[in-house]
Design a protein around this motif. Structure first.
Motif, mmCIF file in Angstrom:
data_model
loop_
_atom_site.group_PDB
_atom_site.id
_atom_site.type_symbol
_atom_site.label_atom_id
_atom_site.label_comp_id
_atom_site.label_asym_id
_atom_site.label_seq_id
_atom_site.Cartn_x
_atom_site.Cartn_y
_atom_site.Cartn_z
ATOM 1 N N TYR A 45 0.855 -1.261 0.038
ATOM 2 C CA TYR A 45 -0.210 0.151 -0.054
ATOM 3 C C TYR A 45 0.849 1.130 0.031
ATOM 4 N N ARG A 46 0.357 2.121 -0.732
ATOM 5 C CA ARG A 46 1.172 3.584 -0.605
ATOM 6 C C ARG A 46 0.729 4.526 0.342
ATOM 7 N N PRO A 47 1.497 5.132 1.260
ATOM 8 C CA PRO A 47 1.107 6.431 2.164
ATOM 9 C C PRO A 47 -0.069 7.043 1.520
ATOM 10 N N VAL A 48 -1.022 7.422 2.530
ATOM 11 C CA VAL A 48 -2.137 8.216 2.169
ATOM 12 C C VAL A 48 -1.849 9.764 2.070
ATOM 13 N N ASP A 49 -2.479 10.457 1.425
ATOM 14 C CA ASP A 49 -2.195 11.800 1.447
ATOM 15 C C ASP A 49 -0.867 12.694 0.977
ATOM 16 N N LEU A 50 -0.244 11.844 0.205
ATOM 17 C CA LEU A 50 0.907 12.133 -0.592
ATOM 18 C C LEU A 50 0.444 13.508 -1.452
ATOM 19 N N SER A 51 1.703 14.404 -1.969
ATOM 20 C CA SER A 51 1.415 15.090 -2.789
ATOM 21 C C SER A 51 0.984 14.514 -4.227
ATOM 22 N N TRP A 52 0.303 15.345 -4.945
ATOM 23 C CA TRP A 52 -0.044 15.052 -6.443
ATOM 24 C C TRP A 52 1.056 14.455 -7.290
#
Length: 354
Positions: A45-52
């Motif tokens: 899973y990728r970390p949430v709320d990264l930059s666009w």
């Protein structure tokens, strides 16, 4: 003798780091919010709320949604490229360019090719929306992107209905009662599938009950069974030895049914949780099969278009064809307004703490 240094100037390093930030490693399921956890998928899973920018760059990172992003994205690029090649090499003016006397080339609307143009537009739209949903997975945009995907799916369903009705049907089906009311009924069915899927996204929360999946599969399945009716009638009433088109239509139906199976059942990851996290879980297989289904369908419609184009205006009439194409724009507007209304309701419920 002075030394020559090939190291990048330190002035550009901060700019390079801002443009190409290093991506954080993927996480196990317990380190991400329940909203993003998938059953039997334990890692990647990728970390949430990264930059666009980070989410876009994660297109080149190996995580549990890499294949779900690349399969519709590559299919969309291929479809558009293939359509442009077909228009130039075989379409013979499919985009409406005509020689008009001594004044040279001019632009004119070719009513017989407009449904094919709208079909390709609808397919590229739904594939692009699907890729965006799985690429940009932040908590702020999660539900909005799914509403957008449901609009894309509904628009694609009606784009298929329009093209299959006009290019892949035979005279007996066209003159039947279903053939006469097919496009209005298909428009309503496509819009209802958008409404029900948006409602399911609004109403159900993780851990999702089985009813949510039923609300997604049933309306889309009913709409698809209706949309594919011209093809099933063609397969049942014509010899398969005449052309390759029936084989392509049969293949796209088989791929669609197989993709629905993997969408509905968490196979094979349910038999070995964690083993298929990165490559091979059911949702990835669903997207790969659905992408191939769309590509096969496009090839079948190209063949049907070349066979039917010369008589299409004589059989249906130019005004009826233009009206059918206008109904595509009307359905798109209705689906967009439905998704915006659902999104507004969702925001209001969040403010009320429900």
């Amino acid at each position: 003798m002075p030394r020559v240094s090939f190291s990048p100037p330190t002035l550009f390093l901060p700019l390079l780091e801002r443009l190409l930030p290093s991506l954080p490693p993927t996480l196990p399921d317990m380190d991400v919010p329940p909203l993003f956890r998938q059953q039997f998928i334990l890692s990647g899973y990728r970390p949430v709320d990264l930059s666009w920018r980070c989410y876009v760059l994660s297109l080149f990172q190996l995580h549990n949604e890499t294949l779900s992003v690349w399969s519709p994205l590559l299919a969309a690029v291929y479809m558009l490229t293939r359509f442009l090649m077909f228009a130039v090499l075989q379409g013979g003016g499919i985009l409406g360019v005509r020689l008009q006397g001594p004044e040279g080339q001019g632009f004119s609307v070719d009513a017989s090719s407009l449904p094919l143009v709208l079909y390709v537009f609808s397919a590229v739209t739904y594939l692009s929306c699907s890729a965006a949903v799985h690429l940009l997975r932040s908590e702020q945009t999660h539900h909005s992107l799914f509403y957008l995907e449901y609009v894309g799916v509904a628009v694609y369903q009606y784009g298929c209905a329009l093209a299959l009705c006009l290019y892949s049907s035979d005279t007996a089906w066209t003159q039947s009662m279903l053939g006469q009311i097919f496009l209005p009924v298909a428009a309503v069915a496509s819009w209802l599938s958008c409404v029900v899927c948006c409602y399911a996204e609004l109403h159900f929360h993780r851990p999702y009950p089985r009813l949510r999946r039923i609300c997604q599969v049933v309306p889309m399945g009913v709409a698809y069974l209706l949309v594919i009716n011209p093809v099933t009638h063609h397969l049942a009433s014509h010899s398969w030895m005449n052309t390759s088109t029936p084989h392509l239509h049969f293949l796209q139906v088989a791929l669609l049914l197989l993709s629905v199976f993997f969408f509905s059942c968490p196979v094979p990851e349910c038999f070995s949780p964690g083993r298929y996290d990165i490559i091979g879980h059911s949702h990835q297989l669903f997207h790969v099969l659905l992408s191939f289904c769309t590509l096969v369908q496009q090839e079948a419609l190209f063949d049907d278009f070349l066979w039917r184009r010369q008589v299409l205006i004589r059989e249906f009439g130019e005004e009826r064809l233009l009206l059918a194409c206008a109904s595509f724009l009307g359905l798109t507007l209705c689906c967009v307004m439905t998704a915006l209304a659902m999104k507004r309701t969702h925001v209001q419920l969040l403010k009320e703490g429900r």
